[in-house]
Design a protein around this motif. Structure first.
Motif, mmCIF file in Angstrom:
data_model
loop_
_atom_site.group_PDB
_atom_site.id
_atom_site.type_symbol
_atom_site.label_atom_id
_atom_site.label_comp_id
_atom_site.label_asym_id
_atom_site.label_seq_id
_atom_site.Cartn_x
_atom_site.Cartn_y
_atom_site.Cartn_z
ATOM 1 N N LEU A 135 0.862 -1.171 0.000
ATOM 2 C CA LEU A 135 0.000 0.000 0.000
ATOM 3 C C LEU A 135 0.904 1.227 0.000
ATOM 4 C CD1 LEU A 135 -3.109 0.464 2.294
ATOM 5 C CD2 LEU A 135 -1.710 2.367 1.540
ATOM 6 N N ASP A 136 0.674 2.142 -0.940
ATOM 7 C CA ASP A 136 1.636 3.197 -1.252
ATOM 8 C C ASP A 136 0.892 4.491 -1.545
ATOM 9 O OD1 ASP A 136 4.617 3.605 -2.842
ATOM 10 O OD2 ASP A 136 2.953 4.717 -3.714
ATOM 11 N N ILE A 137 1.484 5.616 -1.132
ATOM 12 C CA ILE A 137 0.971 6.933 -1.497
ATOM 13 C C ILE A 137 1.929 7.501 -2.546
ATOM 14 C CG2 ILE A 137 0.238 9.188 -0.701
ATOM 15 C CD1 ILE A 137 -1.332 6.773 0.463
ATOM 16 N N GLU A 138 1.407 7.756 -3.726
ATOM 17 C CA GLU A 138 2.234 8.034 -4.900
ATOM 18 C C GLU A 138 3.194 9.208 -4.692
ATOM 19 O OE1 GLU A 138 1.632 8.692 -9.724
ATOM 20 O OE2 GLU A 138 -0.061 8.897 -8.352
ATOM 21 N N LYS A 139 4.454 8.959 -4.973
ATOM 22 C CA LYS A 139 5.500 9.989 -5.017
ATOM 23 C C LYS A 139 5.602 10.816 -3.733
ATOM 24 C CE LYS A 139 5.299 10.418 -10.060
ATOM 25 N NZ LYS A 139 5.053 11.317 -11.224
ATOM 26 N N TYR A 166 1.660 14.676 -0.139
ATOM 27 C CA TYR A 166 0.922 15.010 1.077
ATOM 28 C C TYR A 166 -0.498 15.480 0.769
ATOM 29 C CZ TYR A 166 3.963 15.035 5.224
ATOM 30 O OH TYR A 166 4.707 14.685 6.320
ATOM 31 N N VAL A 167 -0.857 15.621 -0.492
ATOM 32 C CA VAL A 167 -2.093 16.299 -0.861
ATOM 33 C C VAL A 167 -3.297 15.470 -0.416
ATOM 34 C CG1 VAL A 167 -3.461 17.193 -2.788
ATOM 35 C CG2 VAL A 167 -0.968 17.422 -2.805
ATOM 36 N N ASN A 168 -4.216 16.112 0.316
ATOM 37 C CA ASN A 168 -5.438 15.430 0.728
ATOM 38 C C ASN A 168 -6.198 14.914 -0.484
ATOM 39 O OD1 ASN A 168 -4.974 15.863 3.436
ATOM 40 N ND2 ASN A 168 -6.312 17.650 3.579
ATOM 41 N N SER A 169 -6.872 13.785 -0.316
ATOM 42 C CA SER A 169 -7.670 13.104 -1.342
ATOM 43 C C SER A 169 -6.825 12.364 -2.368
ATOM 44 C CB SER A 169 -8.627 14.073 -2.058
ATOM 45 O OG SER A 169 -9.525 14.650 -1.113
ATOM 46 N N THR A 170 -5.503 12.278 -2.159
ATOM 47 C CA THR A 170 -4.678 11.446 -3.025
ATOM 48 C C THR A 170 -5.055 9.982 -2.800
ATOM 49 O OG1 THR A 170 -2.832 12.995 -2.998
ATOM 50 C CG2 THR A 170 -2.317 10.708 -3.555
ATOM 51 N N GLU A 202 -6.807 4.085 13.553
ATOM 52 C CA GLU A 202 -6.427 4.781 12.323
ATOM 53 C C GLU A 202 -5.218 4.094 11.678
ATOM 54 O OE1 GLU A 202 -7.129 9.136 14.394
ATOM 55 O OE2 GLU A 202 -5.606 7.683 15.001
ATOM 56 N N LEU A 203 -5.079 4.282 10.389
ATOM 57 C CA LEU A 203 -3.866 3.933 9.656
ATOM 58 C C LEU A 203 -3.246 5.249 9.205
ATOM 59 C CD1 LEU A 203 -5.119 0.854 7.612
ATOM 60 C CD2 LEU A 203 -3.351 0.832 9.379
ATOM 61 N N VAL A 204 -2.162 5.647 9.881
ATOM 62 C CA VAL A 204 -1.583 6.978 9.712
ATOM 63 C C VAL A 204 -0.280 6.876 8.940
ATOM 64 C CG1 VAL A 204 -0.722 9.030 10.896
ATOM 65 C CG2 VAL A 204 -2.630 7.740 11.862
ATOM 66 N N VAL A 205 -0.132 7.715 7.912
ATOM 67 C CA VAL A 205 1.093 7.796 7.135
ATOM 68 C C VAL A 205 1.660 9.202 7.282
ATOM 69 C CG1 VAL A 205 -0.069 8.482 4.975
ATOM 70 C CG2 VAL A 205 2.125 7.246 4.870
ATOM 71 N N TYR A 206 2.976 9.342 7.221
ATOM 72 C CA TYR A 206 3.675 10.627 7.382
ATOM 73 C C TYR A 206 3.493 11.234 8.775
ATOM 74 C CZ TYR A 206 3.267 10.566 2.209
ATOM 75 O OH TYR A 206 3.275 10.213 0.891
ATOM 76 N N GLY A 207 2.871 10.527 9.671
ATOM 77 C CA GLY A 207 2.652 11.045 11.017
ATOM 78 C C GLY A 207 1.439 11.928 11.158
ATOM 79 N N SER A 208 0.807 12.327 10.017
ATOM 80 C CA SER A 208 -0.287 13.288 10.128
ATOM 81 C C SER A 208 -1.445 13.039 9.178
ATOM 82 C CB SER A 208 0.239 14.707 9.871
ATOM 83 O OG SER A 208 0.720 14.830 8.548
ATOM 84 N N LYS A 209 -1.346 12.072 8.273
ATOM 85 C CA LYS A 209 -2.400 11.819 7.293
ATOM 86 C C LYS A 209 -3.023 10.446 7.542
ATOM 87 C CE LYS A 209 -1.758 15.612 4.870
ATOM 88 N NZ LYS A 209 -2.764 16.681 4.754
ATOM 89 N N CYS A 210 -4.351 10.414 7.573
ATOM 90 C CA CYS A 210 -5.077 9.178 7.838
ATOM 91 C C CYS A 210 -5.649 8.597 6.546
ATOM 92 C CB CYS A 210 -6.229 9.437 8.802
ATOM 93 S SG CYS A 210 -5.733 9.471 10.548
ATOM 94 N N VAL A 256 -8.293 7.059 0.187
ATOM 95 C CA VAL A 256 -7.466 8.248 0.028
ATOM 96 C C VAL A 256 -6.802 8.592 1.355
ATOM 97 C CG1 VAL A 256 -8.950 9.135 -1.808
ATOM 98 C CG2 VAL A 256 -9.370 9.820 0.571
ATOM 99 N N ILE A 257 -5.922 9.598 1.328
ATOM 100 C CA ILE A 257 -5.392 10.159 2.560
ATOM 101 C C ILE A 257 -6.055 11.497 2.828
ATOM 102 C CG2 ILE A 257 -3.169 8.986 2.472
ATOM 103 C CD1 ILE A 257 -1.952 11.634 1.404
ATOM 104 N N GLY A 258 -6.129 11.848 4.113
ATOM 105 C CA GLY A 258 -6.686 13.129 4.508
ATOM 106 C C GLY A 258 -6.200 13.499 5.896
ATOM 107 N N ASP A 259 -6.378 14.751 6.270
ATOM 108 C CA ASP A 259 -6.030 15.165 7.624
ATOM 109 C C ASP A 259 -6.798 14.310 8.622
ATOM 110 O OD1 ASP A 259 -4.407 17.198 6.636
ATOM 111 O OD2 ASP A 259 -6.050 18.658 6.646
ATOM 112 N N CYS A 260 -6.118 13.848 9.645
ATOM 113 C CA CYS A 260 -6.759 12.996 10.643
ATOM 114 C C CYS A 260 -7.777 13.812 11.447
ATOM 115 C CB CYS A 260 -5.719 12.389 11.569
ATOM 116 S SG CYS A 260 -4.569 11.251 10.733
#
Length: 662
Positions: A552-556, A559-563, A585-593, A604-608
């Protein structure tokens, strides 16, 4: 036999003896404290002597206080105040002219022509004045044909042709001949013209090198494309600093706590920041209208634990003693300017928005810690020594703001933190053990195979090297299939004198490959060994698809929400390392859920936020279900290739819905 060959032969013998005794093949992995018995002593070329690196820039910039209303008199006044207020003595050296200094005229040869009513004697005169105060001078431009003042005029009319496109080397030579030391390169023109961020800024970096070859001077390069092109993936070693987010303060706005938090979060790109290269969350707003003393201290705490550039933006000539004292607190600045040059990372968040950040400092067993309360009520926050990469033995604690000792504490420290505030500490404890890896080849830029991590996460990597040159040498580092980063290696004095520099690297659980490579056209340092140590609080896990064997990967590293999340070949990158919190939660970068809700919905990722759509259950059968919808995390179309997008789908037991946490 040459010195390199002799050392490498000795290293091979040592490695063979260790391998025989420890049943280790290939590189010798020494997972033990540095005070080992002679039988397992570290290879002679492994150093614990850290070399200092260039700290983040400190100074003053004109934009936040004056917008485009700057001239010779304004800059002289601010330079005088910087020199006489105690700011310069505290380390603030740069006086940076931002947008508004130039109205866009060029002569027949394309050279910049300035308004000498605003700048008597021209730009060299103001640079000379700044230098006469013992300070350094900075200037502003844009990567496109037009600067930001053309598209977004503030206190002066829109001025066309204020960018440097078509004149990269020419303008950089001009800035150098005028005597400037630093240049901020904005992106308004680049954005409007649809230029590519990485390509454009690397062209500018090459033009800076070419200009330096002509003038004998070099400019510090500040890339300001607001994080839109993910500069943390490519800017290290091309720029000296790069913006990671949009402006902290817009014209006619009051400072915003939300923006401050946002810019801080997006600046935390630890693999990119090291050896004199820095993520930049924007200029300081300390002392501007709307900032209280408590907010000013919080701002400085955030920027200091991040190791961010400190460019004050208030009016220095009218600032209060309280503001000056906040900007010049020596123990807070020491955290920011620490000469190991690393960034702080989040190491704990036991309760939502009660966060702990740790920064590895120069020396042994030294850490800075920020206890950060993002809630509306005071609360106790605890830092555990083990989360920082220290042993649980007693450690001494000092408050950086009050400059007082708190005492010695075993295993950790707890204190109350006011609402929307932070406590900044320094901690002296006992360094945990690490693993060392000795190069057994004749390569100056070797590849270290089988660098083993017991958990996925961010690790401290000390690199032993020699550089007999008189200036820093560079090489790239790459972990597995992650992005390459340029590392600077300061001189060590001789080819047989070894020192270390440090990076923060993201490692996968199990075996990793750490590859160094020479940079074309430059002399590489002689890299000899690695020491790898965990920062346990920054650990996480990878989620590996059962059908694809991809992560499971967040492209490149975006940090952009809704990626939308995707599948990608596992590399151990921070964009593939998740924390499954006690809150689900499943948190990536320490701040995105990780976030989703309905059938077929993109994951997608978004602010927790603490919402149910951001909570997940990892089931014993390998599925991961969303707590709001009850649906399964699914690789769409049962595809297995890199780039396959992840969605929610009705649970069906198929392998594209099964995951192995690693």
């Amino acid at each position: 036999m040459s010195r390199t060959a002799a050392r490498s032969w000795t290293s091979r013998v040592i490695a063979q003896v260790l391998a025989a005794g420890l049943a280790v093949a290939g590189l010798a992995s020494l997972d033990r404290p540095e005070t080992s018995s002679p039988l397992t002593a570290e290879p002679a070329a492994v150093s614990t002597h850290q070399n200092d690196v260039t700290p983040p820039p400190m100074g003053w910039a004109s934009w936040n206080g004056f917008l485009s209303s700057i001239d010779h008199n304004v800059i002289k006044q601010q330079a005088d105040a910087l020199a006489f207020s105690g700011m310069a003595a505290a380390g603030y050296k740069y006086v940076n002219l931002d947008d508004g200094w130039w109205q866009g005229q060029r002569d027949a040869n394309g050279n910049i022509v300035v308004d000498e009513n605003l700048w008597p004697g021209g730009m060299k005169a103001i640079a000379d004045y700044i230098h006469g105060k013992g300070l350094k001078a900075g200037i502003y431009t844009d990567a496109g044909k037009n600067g930001c003042g053309y598209y977004y005029p503030t206190t002066r009319p829109a001025a066309p042709n204020t960018g440097m496109e078509g004149h990269y080397q020419q303008d950089l030579e001009t800035f150098q001949r005028w005597g400037f030391d630093y240049v901020k390169i904005d992106w308004c023109g680049g954005k409007e013209e649809g230029l590519d961020q990485e390509t454009t800024y690397k062209q500018i970096a090459a033009a800076n090198e070419a200009a330096s070859a002509v003038t004998g001077r070099k400019l510090v390069l500040s890339f300001c494309e607001w994080g839109t092109g993910r500069p943390w993936n490519w800017a290290t070693g091309y720029g000296d600093l790069w913006r990671t987010s949009h402006d902290l303060l817009q014209p006619k706005e009051s400072p915003s706590l939300t923006k401050m938090y946002h810019n801080f979060d997006e600046a935390l790109q630890p693999a990119a920041q090291h050896t004199g290269y820095y993520n930049d969350p924007d200029m300081l707003t300390v002392g501007v209208n709307g900032m209280t003393a408590a907010r000013n201290r919080l701002h400085m705490s955030l920027w200091s634990i991040a190791g961010a550039p400190l460019l004050a933006g208030n009016n220095l000539a009218t600032m209060s003693t309280e503001t000056r004292d906040i900007l010049t607190n020596p123990e807070v600045l020491a955290v920011n300017q620490d000469q190991r040059g690393l960034q702080g990372v989040k190491v704990a968040e036991d309760t939502r928005d009660l966060q702990v950040y740790g920064k590895v400092l120069a020396g042994t067993g030294k850490r800075a810690v920020m206890l950060f309360n993002r809630t509306g009520s005071a609360a106790n926050i605890t830092v555990r020594w083990a989360d920082l990469g220290l042993t649980p033995a007693s450690a001494s604690v000092r408050n950086a703001w009050t400059r007082t000792d708190a005492g010695s504490f075993g295993t950790g420290y707890t204190t109350s933190v006011p609402a929307n505030d932070a406590v900044l500490l320094t901690v002296s404890g006992t360094e945990a053990s690490g693993s060392t890896y000795e190069d057994t080849t004749t390569a100056t830029t070797p590849t270290f195979s089988n660098v083993t991590a017991s958990t996925a996460g961010t690790k401290l990597v000390d690199i032993t090297y020699a550089n007999r040159g008189s200036t820093a040498r560079k090489a790239t580092i790459q972990v597995n299939g992650q992005y390459k980063y340029v590392v600077a290696f300061p001189p060590t004095g001789s080819a047989t004198t070894y020192r270390t520099v440090s990076v923060l690297a993201h490692l996968a659980k199990g075996a990793n490959t750490v590859k160094f490579a020479a940079i074309s056209g430059s002399t590489a340092p002689d890299i000899d060994a690695l020491r790898v140590q965990g920062i346990p609080g920054a650990d996480g896990l990878a989620l590996v698809g059962s059908a694809s064997d991809r992560c499971l990967d967040i492209e490149k590293n975006t940090y952009v929400n809704s990626t939308q999340a995707q599948l990608w070949e596992c590399s151990g990158g921070r964009n593939q390392t998740f924390t499954h919190t006690s809150r689900g939660e499943l948190v990536v970068y320490g701040s995105k859920c990780l976030d989703a809700d309905a059938n077929g919905t993109k994951v997608v990722i978004g602010d927790c936020t603490g919402g149910t759509s951001q909570k997940w259950t990892v089931n014993s059968g390998g599925t991961i279900t969303n707590n709001l919808s009850g649906l399964c995390l699914d690789a769409s179309g049962a595809a297995t290739a890199n780039g396959t997008r992840l969605i929610l789908w009705t649970c069906n037991g198929q392998s594209n819905q099964k995951w192995t946490p690693t």
